[in-house]
Scaffold this motif. Sequence first.
Motif, PDB file in Angstrom:
ATOM      1  N   GLY A  88      32.990  34.936  52.347  1.00 38.71           N
ATOM      2  CA  GLY A  88      33.163  34.604  50.947  1.00 38.71           C
ATOM      3  C   GLY A  88      34.411  35.257  50.375  1.00 38.71           C
ATOM      4  O   GLY A  88      34.975  36.188  50.952  1.00 38.71           O
ATOM      5  N   GLY A 148      36.753  32.005  41.965  1.00 36.09           N
ATOM      6  CA  GLY A 148      36.684  31.848  43.412  1.00 36.09           C
ATOM      7  C   GLY A 148      35.869  32.928  44.097  1.00 36.09           C
ATOM      8  O   GLY A 148      35.518  32.792  45.263  1.00 36.09           O
ATOM      9  N   THR A 149      35.571  34.023  43.386  1.00 36.88           N
ATOM     10  CA  THR A 149      34.749  35.079  43.964  1.00 36.88           C
ATOM     11  C   THR A 149      33.330  34.557  44.138  1.00 36.88           C
ATOM     12  O   THR A 149      32.760  33.963  43.214  1.00 36.88           O
ATOM     13  CB  THR A 149      34.750  36.325  43.060  1.00 36.88           C
ATOM     14  OG1 THR A 149      36.086  36.830  42.979  1.00 36.88           O
ATOM     15  CG2 THR A 149      33.836  37.410  43.614  1.00 36.88           C
ATOM     16  N   THR A 150      32.754  34.789  45.289  1.00 41.51           N
ATOM     17  CA  THR A 150      31.459  34.183  45.617  1.00 41.51           C
ATOM     18  C   THR A 150      30.298  35.160  45.565  1.00 41.51           C
ATOM     19  O   THR A 150      29.166  34.769  45.833  1.00 41.51           O
ATOM     20  CB  THR A 150      31.523  33.561  47.021  1.00 41.51           C
ATOM     21  OG1 THR A 150      31.907  34.568  47.979  1.00 41.51           O
ATOM     22  CG2 THR A 150      32.518  32.418  47.069  1.00 41.51           C
ATOM     23  N   SER A 151      30.557  36.407  45.205  1.00 38.84           N
ATOM     24  CA  SER A 151      29.490  37.395  45.183  1.00 38.84           C
ATOM     25  C   SER A 151      29.560  38.234  43.921  1.00 38.84           C
ATOM     26  O   SER A 151      30.650  38.558  43.427  1.00 38.84           O
ATOM     27  CB  SER A 151      29.606  38.319  46.410  1.00 38.84           C
ATOM     28  OG  SER A 151      28.701  39.402  46.313  1.00 38.84           O
ATOM     29  N   ALA A 204      29.647  36.974  39.154  1.00 37.29           N
ATOM     30  CA  ALA A 204      30.632  35.986  39.613  1.00 37.29           C
ATOM     31  C   ALA A 204      30.577  34.769  38.691  1.00 37.29           C
ATOM     32  O   ALA A 204      29.609  34.559  37.960  1.00 37.29           O
ATOM     33  CB  ALA A 204      30.330  35.575  41.048  1.00 37.29           C
ATOM     34  N   THR A 230      31.055  28.578  38.705  1.00 38.16           N
ATOM     35  CA  THR A 230      31.635  27.662  39.686  1.00 38.16           C
ATOM     36  C   THR A 230      32.829  28.332  40.342  1.00 38.16           C
ATOM     37  O   THR A 230      33.257  29.418  39.923  1.00 38.16           O
ATOM     38  CB  THR A 230      32.104  26.347  39.031  1.00 38.16           C
ATOM     39  OG1 THR A 230      33.260  26.617  38.221  1.00 38.16           O
ATOM     40  CG2 THR A 230      30.999  25.748  38.160  1.00 38.16           C
ATOM     41  N   ALA A 231      33.392  27.680  41.346  1.00 40.31           N
ATOM     42  CA  ALA A 231      34.526  28.251  42.072  1.00 40.31           C
ATOM     43  C   ALA A 231      35.776  28.362  41.207  1.00 40.31           C
ATOM     44  O   ALA A 231      36.691  29.113  41.528  1.00 40.31           O
ATOM     45  CB  ALA A 231      34.828  27.411  43.313  1.00 40.31           C
ATOM     46  N   SER A 280      30.650  44.342  46.569  1.00 39.54           N
ATOM     47  CA  SER A 280      29.821  43.142  46.487  1.00 39.54           C
ATOM     48  C   SER A 280      28.348  43.479  46.686  1.00 39.54           C
ATOM     49  O   SER A 280      27.996  44.397  47.424  1.00 39.54           O
ATOM     50  CB  SER A 280      30.265  42.106  47.514  1.00 39.54           C
ATOM     51  OG  SER A 280      30.064  42.605  48.832  1.00 39.54           O
ATOM     52  N   ASN A 311      25.998  40.883  47.354  1.00 40.75           N
ATOM     53  CA  ASN A 311      25.361  39.794  48.113  1.00 40.75           C
ATOM     54  C   ASN A 311      25.817  39.837  49.557  1.00 40.75           C
ATOM     55  O   ASN A 311      26.952  40.174  49.813  1.00 40.75           O
ATOM     56  CB  ASN A 311      25.719  38.427  47.522  1.00 40.75           C
ATOM     57  CG  ASN A 311      25.181  38.269  46.122  1.00 40.75           C
ATOM     58  OD1 ASN A 311      25.775  38.741  45.174  1.00 40.75           O
ATOM     59  ND2 ASN A 311      24.042  37.624  45.980  1.00 40.75           N
TER      60      ASN A 311
END
Length: 206
Positions: A44, A98-101, A165, A168-169, A204, A206
């Motif tokens: 991620g 864009g960060t996913t966690s 986060a 959305t992306a 992070s 996650n």
Amino acid sequence: MVTKATQRKIGAVLAGGLVLGIGTAATLAAWNDSEFANGTFTAGAFNLEGSTDGTTYANHSTAGTAATLAFTLPAGLVSNMSPSSTVYAGFWVRLAAGTTSAANLTASGATADPAATSNSDHLSYAIYQLDPGATCNAASATGTPVASGATLDALTGATAIPLTAGATATDPGTAVQLCFRVTADAALEPSLVTDATWSFTATSTN
């Protein structure tokens, strides 16, 4: 002339040959099959960014690229500090788009000019997490304690701050405002310029 005895021998050999033939056919007819499994692992994205005005964000990932905090006195400029005066500066942090966690943010270091040539030993600080919409000044510089130091190069009481986060992306996470409060003691020496740098680490969750 082939006698009956000879015929029986030939028949026995052929019978034996047939038995061997059946055995060979069974070996060749054995079934086999295979299965393969494949996995693709994509890490991620993770990026922390900061802002001195809550609007324009950028990466300040090293001491050399540290954001310059705009400290102000309640009535005047930071260059006019005097004994027992206090200055304030806000700093916003968030997880970049864009960060996913999600993450926890923690104050991880404090450095300052040497005490022999600065006022680093005569300046203390406290950092707070402010409520949304609050202003970092003398009137409202209260909130959740994040870290503090009896001198500018000390760090105590570091408390983790949760960061979310983006939904959305393409969305950044929700910004959190930190309020820096720096106070001079009665022994503050005149005309000395003191630089201090604070570092924060996002981990992070996650």
